[in-house]
Design a protein around this motif. Structure first.
Motif, PDB file in Angstrom:
ATOM      1  N   VAL A   1       0.618  -0.957   0.145  1.00  0.00           N
ATOM      2  CA  VAL A   1      -0.145   0.024   0.011  1.00  0.00           C
ATOM      3  C   VAL A   1       0.927   1.114  -0.280  1.00  0.00           C
ATOM      4  N   THR A   2       1.213   1.956  -1.214  1.00  0.00           N
ATOM      5  CA  THR A   2       1.202   3.416  -0.875  1.00  0.00           C
ATOM      6  C   THR A   2       0.473   4.349  -1.359  1.00  0.00           C
ATOM      7  N   ASP A   3       0.960   6.255  -0.417  1.00  0.00           N
ATOM      8  CA  ASP A   3       0.205   7.059  -0.786  1.00  0.00           C
ATOM      9  C   ASP A   3       1.160   8.388  -0.357  1.00  0.00           C
ATOM     10  N   ASN A   4       0.182   9.327  -1.022  1.00  0.00           N
ATOM     11  CA  ASN A   4       1.328   9.761  -0.641  1.00  0.00           C
ATOM     12  C   ASN A   4       1.237  10.700  -0.294  1.00  0.00           C
ATOM     13  N   GLY A   5       0.830  10.341   1.315  1.00  0.00           N
ATOM     14  CA  GLY A   5       0.719  10.959   2.909  1.00  0.00           C
ATOM     15  C   GLY A   5       2.028  12.617   3.262  1.00  0.00           C
ATOM     16  N   PRO A   6       1.996  12.402   4.182  1.00  0.00           N
ATOM     17  CA  PRO A   6       3.445  13.388   4.177  1.00  0.00           C
ATOM     18  C   PRO A   6       4.893  12.439   4.406  1.00  0.00           C
ATOM     19  N   GLY A   7       4.881  11.171   5.077  1.00  0.00           N
ATOM     20  CA  GLY A   7       5.615  10.797   5.419  1.00  0.00           C
ATOM     21  C   GLY A   7       6.127  10.202   6.566  1.00  0.00           C
ATOM     22  N   ILE A   8       7.241   9.417   7.175  1.00  0.00           N
ATOM     23  CA  ILE A   8       7.233   9.334   8.373  1.00  0.00           C
ATOM     24  C   ILE A   8       9.119   9.802   8.776  1.00  0.00           C
ATOM     25  N   VAL A   9       8.908  10.043  10.018  1.00  0.00           N
ATOM     26  CA  VAL A   9      10.286  10.504  10.216  1.00  0.00           C
ATOM     27  C   VAL A   9      10.932   8.815  10.614  1.00  0.00           C
ATOM     28  N   ARG A  10      11.921   9.174   9.967  1.00  0.00           N
ATOM     29  CA  ARG A  10      13.018   7.854   9.945  1.00  0.00           C
ATOM     30  C   ARG A  10      13.137   7.284  11.285  1.00  0.00           C
ATOM     31  N   ASN A  11      13.104   7.758  12.433  1.00  0.00           N
ATOM     32  CA  ASN A  11      12.658   7.173  14.166  1.00  0.00           C
ATOM     33  C   ASN A  11      11.978   6.535  14.312  1.00  0.00           C
ATOM     34  N   GLN A  12      10.804   7.169  13.672  1.00  0.00           N
ATOM     35  CA  GLN A  12       9.296   6.839  14.185  1.00  0.00           C
ATOM     36  C   GLN A  12       8.745   4.907  13.464  1.00  0.00           C
ATOM     37  N   ILE A  13       9.455   5.281  12.089  1.00  0.00           N
ATOM     38  CA  ILE A  13       9.429   4.169  11.727  1.00  0.00           C
ATOM     39  C   ILE A  13       9.698   2.096  12.029  1.00  0.00           C
ATOM     40  N   PRO A  14      10.086   2.170  13.194  1.00  0.00           N
ATOM     41  CA  PRO A  14      10.623   0.981  13.197  1.00  0.00           C
ATOM     42  C   PRO A  14       9.394   0.632  14.728  1.00  0.00           C
ATOM     43  N   LYS A  15       9.068   1.712  14.804  1.00  0.00           N
ATOM     44  CA  LYS A  15       8.142   2.100  16.356  1.00  0.00           C
ATOM     45  C   LYS A  15       6.560   1.561  15.822  1.00  0.00           C
ATOM     46  N   ILE A  16       6.620   1.800  14.684  1.00  0.00           N
ATOM     47  CA  ILE A  16       4.966   2.237  14.293  1.00  0.00           C
ATOM     48  C   ILE A  16       4.890   0.990  13.606  1.00  0.00           C
ATOM     49  N   PHE A  17       5.793   0.323  12.465  1.00  0.00           N
ATOM     50  CA  PHE A  17       5.634  -0.706  12.032  1.00  0.00           C
ATOM     51  C   PHE A  17       5.837  -2.210  13.119  1.00  0.00           C
ATOM     52  N   ALA A  18       6.378  -1.780  14.090  1.00  0.00           N
ATOM     53  CA  ALA A  18       7.088  -3.186  14.800  1.00  0.00           C
ATOM     54  C   ALA A  18       6.897  -2.506  15.426  1.00  0.00           C
ATOM     55  N   LYS A  19       5.596  -2.602  16.439  1.00  0.00           N
ATOM     56  CA  LYS A  19       5.667  -2.032  18.420  1.00  0.00           C
ATOM     57  C   LYS A  19       4.245  -2.495  18.179  1.00  0.00           C
ATOM     58  N   LEU A  20       2.924  -3.290  18.694  1.00  0.00           N
ATOM     59  CA  LEU A  20       1.843  -2.964  19.432  1.00  0.00           C
ATOM     60  C   LEU A  20       1.453  -1.881  20.200  1.00  0.00           C
ATOM     61  N   LEU A  21       0.496  -1.210  20.250  1.00  0.00           N
ATOM     62  CA  LEU A  21       0.096  -0.057  20.970  1.00  0.00           C
ATOM     63  C   LEU A  21       1.222   0.617  20.681  1.00  0.00           C
ATOM     64  N   TYR A  22       1.035   1.751  19.765  1.00  0.00           N
ATOM     65  CA  TYR A  22       2.346   2.442  20.176  1.00  0.00           C
ATOM     66  C   TYR A  22       1.748   3.458  18.591  1.00  0.00           C
ATOM     67  N   GLY A  23       1.116   5.207  19.200  1.00  0.00           N
ATOM     68  CA  GLY A  23       0.478   5.141  17.853  1.00  0.00           C
ATOM     69  C   GLY A  23       0.649   6.936  18.715  1.00  0.00           C
ATOM     70  N   SER A  24      -0.152   7.859  17.522  1.00  0.00           N
ATOM     71  CA  SER A  24      -0.481   9.113  18.013  1.00  0.00           C
ATOM     72  C   SER A  24      -2.301   8.895  17.778  1.00  0.00           C
ATOM     73  N   LYS A  25      -3.395   8.297  18.107  1.00  0.00           N
ATOM     74  CA  LYS A  25      -4.108   8.813  18.249  1.00  0.00           C
ATOM     75  C   LYS A  25      -5.257   8.244  19.325  1.00  0.00           C
ATOM     76  N   PHE A  26      -4.557   7.753  20.362  1.00  0.00           N
ATOM     77  CA  PHE A  26      -4.724   6.380  21.156  1.00  0.00           C
ATOM     78  C   PHE A  26      -5.387   7.853  22.114  1.00  0.00           C
ATOM     79  N   HIS A  27      -4.304   8.721  22.258  1.00  0.00           N
ATOM     80  CA  HIS A  27      -4.706   9.276  23.281  1.00  0.00           C
ATOM     81  C   HIS A  27      -4.988  11.043  23.278  1.00  0.00           C
ATOM     82  N   ARG A  28      -5.698  11.192  22.294  1.00  0.00           N
ATOM     83  CA  ARG A  28      -6.146  12.338  21.749  1.00  0.00           C
ATOM     84  C   ARG A  28      -8.094  12.261  21.390  1.00  0.00           C
ATOM     85  N   LEU A  29      -8.934  13.422  21.307  1.00  0.00           N
ATOM     86  CA  LEU A  29     -10.047  12.901  21.073  1.00  0.00           C
ATOM     87  C   LEU A  29     -10.679  13.855  20.170  1.00  0.00           C
TER      88      LEU A  29
END
Lengths: 587, 587
Positions: free
Chosen positions: A84-112
């Protein structure tokens, strides 16, 4: 064969020696059906869904009109590569491993705030499933704005610790590129590269099958409720898919009606010695306006439980109870905060971290008793009635369409909004969508199609709970009504209460069921008016045609009695018909 | 009102700054409906269920005949104190905080052996829910064998970190004590203290309501499938429960039939100024034999995915691939291990940690192609046909009972076993259990009653999937059959694939559905034989009564023709009736 335990009785001490922590990744590895990976077919859909959800969320947050490519490639009999390929903003290098290989990690959980993803589990779970079934790594390419190059990483989850393991990490001159295709699935113009974006690729045990729970259906429904999205979908199969008596893998964006599917015209060519079928489709965006970016809100006091209130008072940066109430919650004015304190018998200037248990209870009670405005609803971004109608009209050749967007409501302090669309088609025009079949319910949550577990979903229960007989449809007891009807149901919320981590069905909170019911009843009433009018018209037409039968005989009789010629007879027939037409509405 | 975000487009960098880890306790706090805490009524049941599951598991592991007390005490309109006390082995002091206030912690997750608990979530989740809704701590009393005293702790979860916080920690001279009551709910003999055991007490927002999804029903069903358990259940209500048109909180162990409930005879007395209703019941154990303690087994190679195999080879303590295969898996002999290596083209003495990806794939393929014995099944402890029949007979006044314990089978490498019980009652004898009502399905997993989400459960789907018409019951399309029938379904497994963490419904793996179907069909065939025979008997009786109508008239005719006296007429009537009785089977 070794046994680990001879079956001897345990003691408190021997049991203690075996107790240990379970990593959340181990938990979900063993319970992968909870995440939507219980069958190869569903796994394919779930992986696509999680990746597309993330792409859409990222594009919308960054204010980019989304363009997404979904590629399914069969690389062995039971193995697929999902990209799956998108034209989104991209992901900064340091966040890539955690976003794709760690469960319960993200930016959307704690906000309403309304978004498709919310848990920080999905895409890592897809990667973990791929890793479990094929031993492969998740491959990510990502380029952010103004970057010199893209980062290419291969990551896996260390499931014992729920931590990413990086297998490779390089830089690459890559731009996300999208190839539009025409209605025949042939390339249509030059591929357009984007300046930024992300591509994720996962190999997994999977099975492709057409039908109501297929990736085809998912991308189609995705396009319906995301009219600002351009979506390219391609499918490369090595052999014919399991379609029962249906043909190969051709995709058509518009099927004319809901069940008939066009005859496949797959392109066939040779890839690495294997006979492949490639089919592709582009769903072009219908609107160029981005949906409103929803606001993030603070929690509403009426949705906060006592324990949570105590935690918030402990954590607040405010120095007084009054300012904590006004500053950390939505819809609490300085005056309302003062009222709450007074009602609870608490000095408003008390340091919130020094509140005792019984004071918290008093405060909690005072909050419940204080009338406050309902939560703000600019955190929601409904699809809108016009868009729902357009989506249904594109989907279905029908006689009657209607849509209702309800006013926002609140469950457990979370704002939500229900939208309903309904289409009715004459049975004969929609083969397979018979009047004796149950109606078709299309379910969406935060603009994401829900294809599995309809029976467990509050939306289905809401439809079943309405008395459709009073709106002119037949309905067996405790079942969906029957008829050539499609019902679209959408729930938008800052927190959709899914019944499992696979996010397929919505939990039946009373407030949600109530809103669903009201929306469905409104659509039902409109359908009833249409059906009633149509029934009257059909009845009138039936009577008219009956009388028409007799007009020539009447004319013949008159001709005989009055000694008229043929011309005069024709005139009488004509006049009688005209009279009939003028009066048919009163019949 | 403060907003945290003005709705401005985000960048890769601004998004990165918001990404962070989500504690599993935060996740489940927000998703507490996944754990069975979505409504006050269900919360009460879930808390009881989790505590009782733990108590039963602990007793059985320690080889102690379980005695458990479940106490529900209403302490405010919407607040209950749930206390569950057992005579189990107790818990060593250092493990108490983690067991009761840390999600994903326990001894049952990593082993392959049948037990009620498996996830290490349940009891901590109940405590977390109590904490969230009342701000209170979970209170634990525990005494282990030969200990000088009991430990009394009050713990809460630090939900941000999923770590226990200890609020108080003292020693106490406490023994678990149980008060049996008689059929009227009055004390029956002296309370018996145990030398060891654990008591857990949680205050929570809850609601008590009788009915099919009540704690009453849970404890009753628990007693049915755990005949070695003595269970004391007491309920103290401040006001009448929400029972619609039913009365107060009296409990009866045997209701005679499944739906009729006895009139309540609550004891009423004053507690702290409030009018209370107290009712209590003791379910005495029916057998004094412990169920077989199931063995722990090693994973079966046919249930291990490629990724898992790679992980196991990395982690093994064996020095060669051959010994790893033979030592870490069940049903792999030294010879089979050699065969697998040969088939995969791998030198058997290779160090397993040095196996490359493509070699693992070859090994995985070779394993699939090697015929191995099915997994050992001494890890299972089925209820047994005799016990199921006894349970049903206790529950239901019925005409026909049958039970089937299937041979063990395997899904995804996990051994499991299906058991079915079926009871049929004449409609008139079981008021409310009418012939036009759907059959009642009682579901159990590892001896735990499942009361919620029947629609999502493979067991329900299995019952619906059988063609009951061929066994003499009517059955609407895609629905439960109709009739005065109770069907008990039990699945025993080392790992029950629940559809959610609340453990209410079982996922529909093909192998499980197959076994369910076979068991149900067997019971169905037996029912069919019974119904057929009964039908013939009824038919014969009908014909006989028809003929009987004419006997007096016949006698009268004969009397007239043969000039008989009244005595002779009576004799003829008697003789004719005797003849009829002798021949009725042939009618």
């Amino acid at each position: 064969m070794a046994k680990r335990n001879g079956g001897a009785p345990a003691t408190a001490e021997s049991m203690a020696s075996k107790q240990r922590e379970i990593a959340v990744s181990e938990f979900f590895l063993k319970n992968r059906h909870l995440l939507g990976f219980d069958s190869p077919r569903r796994a394919l859909l779930t992986a696509v869904k999680e990746a597309v959800d993330n792409s859409l969320d990222a594009c919308e947050e960054a204010g980019v009109l989304p363009e997404i490519a979904v590629e399914l490639e069969q690389i062995a009999e039971t193995r697929f590569r999902v990209t799956v390929t998108d034209n989104g903003p991209g992901i900064v290098r340091n966040q890539i491993p955690k976003i794709f290989a760690k469960l319960l990690y993200g930016s959307k959980f704690h906000r309403l705030r309304m978004s498709r993803g919310q848990q920080g589990i999905g895409i890592s779970a897809a990667g973990m499933y791929g890793q479990l079934t094929t031993g492969s790594a998740t491959r990510i390419l990502s380029r952010i704005k103004h970057a010199k190059c893209a980062h290419a990483l291969a990551v896996q989850i260390d499931t014992r610790q729920n931590k990413p393991a990086i297998l490779s990490d390089t830089e690459q001159d890559w731009f996300p590129t999208f190839q539009p295709v025409n209605a025949e699935g042939q390339p249509d113009g030059e591929p357009q590269p984007s300046k930024h974006g992300t591509s994720v690729s996962i190999e997994m045990e999977a099975a492709y099958q057409r039908g109501k729970q297929s990736v085809d259906e998912f991308v189609k429904q995705c396009a319906i409720v995301n009219p600002h999205l351009t979506l390219h979908y391609s499918l490369k199969l090595q052999s014919k898919p399991e379609t029962g008596n249906r043909g190969g893998g051709n995709l058509k964006p518009e099927t004319g009606n809901l069940k008939a599917e066009a005859e496949p015209k797959p392109s066939e060519f040779q890839v690495s010695g294997l006979k492949s079928q490639v089919s592709a489709v582009t769903y072009h965006r219908a609107v160029k306006a981005m949906p409103k970016i929803p606001d993030e809100i603070l929690p509403h006091p009426h949705g906060v439980e006592l324990g949570m209130l105590m935690q918030m008072l402990k954590d607040t940066e405010s120095r007084t109870v009054r300012s904590a109430l006004a500053g950390d919650f939505s819809r609490v004015s300085a005056q309302a905060a003062l009222d709450i304190c007074t009602r609870a018998g608490i000095e408003p200037k008390t340091n919130p971290t020094r509140i005792a248990h019984h004071e918290s209870e008093a405060l909690y009670k005072a909050i419940q008793e204080t009338k406050l405005m309902r939560p703000p609803t600019d955190c929601l971004s409904p699809i809108g009635e016009a868009q729902i109608l357009a989506g249904l009209q594109k989907e279905l050749k029908a006689d009657f369409f209607t849509a209702v967007t309800r006013e926002p409501a609140v469950y457990r302090g979370n704002p939500f909004q229900i939208e309903i669309g309904l289409a009715y088609a004459r049975p004969q025009e929609n083969e397979g969508l018979g009047s004796e079949e149950p109606v078709r319910v299309m379910r969406f949550a935060n603009r994401v199609p829900l294809l599995y577990q309809p029976g467990a979903c509050a939306m289905t229960k809401g439809v079943i709970g309405v008395n459709w007989k009073s709106y002119g449809l037949s309905q067996p007891k405790d079942a969906l009504p029957l008829g050539p009807v499609v019902i679209l149901v959408h729930m938008a919320s800052v927190w959709v209460p899914f019944t499992s981590e696979s996010k397929d069905a919505i939990a039946g909170y009373g407030e949600i069921i109530d809103e669903l019911t009201l929306g469905l009843q409104e659509c039902g009433r409109r359908l009833s008016v249409f059906l009633h009018k149509r029934h009257r018209e059909l009845e009138a037409a039936r009577k008219r045609s009956y009388i028409e039968l007799y007009i020539p005989h009447l004319a013949l009789g008159l001709k005989d009695i009055l000694k008229l010629n043929n011309k005069e007879e024709d005139k009488i027939v004509g006049n009688l018909k005209k009279m009939l037409e003028k009066t048919h509405l009163d019949l």
